[in-house]
Scaffold this active site. Structure first.
Site, PDB file in Angstrom:
ATOM      1  N   GLY A 175      38.325  44.364  45.267  1.00 19.11           N
ATOM      2  CA  GLY A 175      39.017  43.325  44.515  1.00 19.11           C
ATOM      3  C   GLY A 175      40.364  43.902  44.064  1.00 19.11           C
ATOM      4  O   GLY A 175      40.413  45.025  43.517  1.00 19.11           O
ATOM      5  N   ASP A 212      44.899  38.778  47.139  1.00 18.44           N
ATOM      6  CA  ASP A 212      45.167  40.214  47.201  1.00 18.44           C
ATOM      7  C   ASP A 212      46.658  40.513  47.247  1.00 18.44           C
ATOM      8  O   ASP A 212      47.086  41.632  46.965  1.00 18.44           O
ATOM      9  CB  ASP A 212      44.480  40.813  48.431  1.00 18.44           C
ATOM     10  CG  ASP A 212      42.979  40.575  48.324  1.00 18.44           C
ATOM     11  OD1 ASP A 212      42.522  39.496  48.741  1.00 18.44           O
ATOM     12  OD2 ASP A 212      42.285  41.443  47.782  1.00 18.44           O
ATOM     13  N   ASN A 263      44.483  36.287  51.128  1.00  9.65           N
ATOM     14  CA  ASN A 263      43.176  36.417  50.462  1.00  9.65           C
ATOM     15  C   ASN A 263      42.102  36.659  51.511  1.00  9.65           C
ATOM     16  O   ASN A 263      42.383  36.697  52.717  1.00  9.65           O
ATOM     17  CB  ASN A 263      42.874  35.154  49.644  1.00  9.65           C
ATOM     18  CG  ASN A 263      41.696  35.346  48.699  1.00  9.65           C
ATOM     19  OD1 ASN A 263      41.613  36.369  48.009  1.00  9.65           O
ATOM     20  ND2 ASN A 263      40.780  34.407  48.663  1.00  9.65           N
TER      21      ASN A 263
HETATM   22  O1  MRU Z   1      37.818  43.165  50.563  1.00  8.63           O
HETATM   23  P1  MRU Z   1      37.683  42.898  49.092  1.00  8.63           P
HETATM   24  O2  MRU Z   1      36.315  42.585  48.624  1.00  8.63           O
HETATM   25  O3  MRU Z   1      38.375  43.936  48.249  1.00  8.63           O
HETATM   26  O4  MRU Z   1      38.500  41.564  49.006  1.00  8.63           O
HETATM   27  C1  MRU Z   1      39.367  41.298  48.040  1.00  8.63           C
HETATM   28  C2  MRU Z   1      38.812  40.228  47.250  1.00  8.63           C
HETATM   29  O5  MRU Z   1      37.999  40.472  46.411  1.00  8.63           O
HETATM   30  C3  MRU Z   1      39.203  38.869  47.526  1.00  8.63           C
HETATM   31  O6  MRU Z   1      40.060  38.695  48.553  1.00  8.63           O
HETATM   32  C4  MRU Z   1      39.545  38.166  46.248  1.00  8.63           C
HETATM   33  O7  MRU Z   1      39.386  36.827  46.498  1.00  8.63           O
HETATM   34  C5  MRU Z   1      40.919  38.489  45.712  1.00  8.63           C
HETATM   35  S1  MRU Z   1      40.941  39.858  44.624  1.00  8.63           S
HETATM   36  C6  MRU Z   1      40.773  39.137  43.030  1.00  8.63           C
END
Ligand code: MRU
Length: 368
Positions: free
Chosen positions: A54, A243, A253
């Site tokens: 995240g 992200d 995202n």
């Molecule tokens: O690959 P991850 O689990 O790190 O993915 C990022 C995310 O958690 C998502 O894309 C999320 O929707 C945005 S981060 C608040």
């Protein structure tokens, strides 16, 4: 947010004052395990292996990683080495670079003997700032939910979300979930459609877990379900996290977000993106062209892990041996499909002028 009635953050300084505790998200929802990070390398591995994940939490973990590094070697070379170790841990979430730049800017002018203390202080601030920002997002997003609730008195407001942009993805509150938690606290009847979010299932395993522990009504759905629900008036609004947001308002995202935005557009369902200001990248002017998309191990696609009826955790293969797989972890939703950006400074139009007016200091930083 709460786990079995007890308040938790996703990351914290341990009682010893220097090591860092974090919830091991790879083990959820089956096991609640706390990991202890004791070195910069531990922090880099935690980010790379998705013990923490995240965008905002990746940033906070990197900040503590710098602090752990300064404890061991606070020289200029040590500072440079720590930055270089952490910056390559994951490519897409810009919060990683943001946090490392903040740490470096805070530490460079400090004399080495005082650097470790200054690093912990700045890392604590970054974590606190994340919580404060998310509170702001909660209040600004709440107004949108309240407006929908006012139009359907006594009925449930249905929100669809993708992946995990919950408190686990941040230090606390979450981004997309922050307005949801606040609406729930305020007594608004709210229900969340949780996309399972293949291939790693952050929706099914993390968002469902945290909403459940906090008592928020929700239903997990297969990723392909959202369009159908929208066609039948069963989604009042979508709120997702991000992200990285480009200067032009394009939103990167978790993979699959773009398809939800298309379905929302086709069905006149408002599609909001919740983000803290450190997620805006003014150095990227066109999100689709320029945001690097992480490609992850094919085993995330070929394998599934779950609990068997007799309580064991097992991983099984669901793809034929020998079939090639591709695993793009993120996609970019063009700004034209986004209804608004829910930030700590208000709900913005997803365009260059609105982002620039709301976060002028970030433009200056990007130009450095
Ligand atoms: O690959 P991850 O689990 O790190 O993915 C990022 C995310 O958690 C998502 O894309 C999320 O929707 C945005 S981060 C608040």
């Amino acid at each position: 947010m709460k786990v079995d009635g007890k308040h938790f953050r996703s990351i914290w300084r341990e009682r010893d004052g220097w090591s860092v505790g974090a919830i091991d998200q790879r083990r959820l929802p089956h096991e609640f395990v706390v990991a202890r990070l004791t070195s910069c390398e531990d922090a880099a591995i935690a980010i790379h292996d998705m013990l923490v994940r995240g965008a905002p939490l990746i940033g906070a973990t990197a900040a503590y990683g710098m602090a752990l590094a300064m404890r061991e070697d606070a020289s200029d070379a040590g500072l440079k080495r720590a930055y270089e170790t952490l910056i390559v841990a994951r490519p897409t979430a810009i919060n990683l670079k943001w946090a490392l730049d903040e740490m470096r800017a805070a530490l460079a002018p400090v004399k080495p003997p005082e650097r470790a203390e200054a690093a912990y202080a700045r890392a604590d601030e970054i974590a606190e700032q994340d919580v404060e920002i998310n509170r702001g997002i909660a209040h600004n997003g709440l107004a949108l939910i309240e407006a929908i609730a006012a139009n359907k008195p006594g009925e449930v407001v249905n929100v669809l979300t993708h992946c995990n942009a919950g408190w686990l993805a941040t230090v606390d509150w979450g981004t997309a979930t922050a307005p949801i938690y606040l609406a729930h606290e305020r007594g608004i009847k709210i229900h969340v459609w949780v996309d399972e979010t293949r291939p790693r299932n952050q929706g099914a395993s993390l968002t469902a877990w945290e909403l459940g522990h906090h008592g928020v009504p929700h239903t997990v759905i297969a990723d392909n379900t959202g369009g159908h629900l929208m066609q039948h008036g069963m989604v009042d609004l979508a709120i997702v996290g991000t992200d990285r947001v480009a200067a032009n308002g394009d939103v990167c995202n978790k993979i699959g977000t773009y398809l939800k935005a298309l379905a929302a557009h086709d069905n006149n369902v408002p599609f909001y993106v919740a983000l803290p200001s450190p997620t805006v990248d003014f150095a990227v002017s066109d999100g689709i062209r320029d945001i690097p998309i992480e490609q992850r191990s094919g085993t995330e696609v070929t394998d599934m892990t779950g609990r068997t009826a007799d309580g064991r955790l097992e991983t099984v293969r669901i793809v034929p041996e020998g079939s090639p797989v591709a695993n793009y972890a993120f996609d970019v939703t063009p700004a034209r499909l986004v209804t608004g950006l829910i930030t700590e400074r208000g709900v913005l139009k997803p365009d260059r002028a609105s982002l620039a007016a709301a976060f002028p200091e970030r433009i200056a930083a990007a130009a450095e």
